[in-house]
Structure formats: C-alpha cells, structure tokens
Design a protein around this motif. Structure first.
Motif, PDB file in Angstrom:
ATOM      1  N   TYR A  60       0.838  -1.201   0.000  1.00 12.85           N
ATOM      2  CA  TYR A  60       0.000   0.000   0.000  1.00 12.85           C
ATOM      3  C   TYR A  60       0.876   1.257   0.000  1.00 12.85           C
ATOM      4  O   TYR A  60       0.630   2.183  -0.769  1.00 12.85           O
ATOM      5  N   HIS A  91      -2.384  -1.689   7.690  1.00 14.40           N
ATOM      6  CA  HIS A  91      -3.267  -1.860   6.535  1.00 14.40           C
ATOM      7  C   HIS A  91      -3.859  -3.257   6.503  1.00 14.40           C
ATOM      8  O   HIS A  91      -3.286  -4.200   7.033  1.00 14.40           O
ATOM      9  N   ASP A  95      -6.102  -3.475   1.051  1.00 15.40           N
ATOM     10  CA  ASP A  95      -5.928  -2.028   0.935  1.00 15.40           C
ATOM     11  C   ASP A  95      -5.145  -1.610  -0.305  1.00 15.40           C
ATOM     12  O   ASP A  95      -5.484  -0.623  -0.951  1.00 15.40           O
ATOM     13  N   ALA A  96      -4.087  -2.331  -0.652  1.00 10.66           N
ATOM     14  CA  ALA A  96      -3.280  -1.969  -1.824  1.00 10.66           C
ATOM     15  C   ALA A  96      -4.103  -2.112  -3.102  1.00 10.66           C
ATOM     16  O   ALA A  96      -4.077  -1.232  -3.971  1.00 10.66           O
TER      17      ALA A  96
END
Length: 107
Positions: A60, A91, A95-96
């Motif tokens: 991320y 995270h 999320d990424a």
C-alpha cells in the motif's frame, strides 16, 4: 527509514522494514534513503509495462507513492498479499488493491 537485515553474514535477499526474529543471529538496523516511485520514474522513463512488488506488507505504501506512475502508464501489477505483514503497517490485506482500483481505476 530503518531497514532490518539478518546479522552475521550473507543476507540471501532477506530484509524487512520491521524487526524480525532471524534466530540467534538477530537483525541489524541499517538506515536507508527512501524515494517515492513517482519521483524516481518521473521524466526518466517513457514506458512502464509491469510493476512487480514483493515487499512484505508495504505494498500500500509503495503504491501510494506511485499513483501518478500507475495513472500515466497503466502497467500490469503483480504482487502478493500477506495479511499479517500488511497489518504491521496498519493496513488490511486488500488495501493496496483497493487503492489501485479507486485511485487509478480500470484494473
């Protein structure tokens, strides 16, 4: 930024942005300079086809620093998700990917 590498000899590609338990040898902290992907690639390349990231949970952060690169070149992206490693950076496991979908779109 601190980078932790195994102490006592050959690294064999193991390193981390977080301290690790590498047995008796432990780890050594090395301070390294960090630059955003957008800053490194801006005005230096005409084409980016693929970005592969194997950065143990920091995807991320790396992708956030490369949003303009992703928008400009729309490269194929290859990365793995390690939920526990992502959590050490605050995270979640998706999320990424969510960042790329929301900020770049079309993936």
């Amino acid at each position: 930024l601190p980078l932790y590498v195994p102490s006592g000899g050959a690294c064999h590609g193991e390193s981390s942005l977080r301290p690790q338990n590498w047995g008796e040898a432990g780890s050594t902290r090395v301070d390294v300079q960090v630059r955003r992907l957008d800053d490194v690639l801006r005005d230096r390349v005409e084409r980016v086809d693929v970005i592969k990231a194997d950065i143990e949970g920091a995807e991320y952060l790396a992708f956030k620093g490369g949003i303009q690169t992703f928008r400009r070149f729309r490269p194929h992206v290859v990365f793995e998700v390690n939920a526990a490693a992502a959590a050490t950076f605050g995270h979640g496991p998706y999320d990424a990917l969510t960042l790329l979908l929301e900020e770049v779109g079309g993936y």
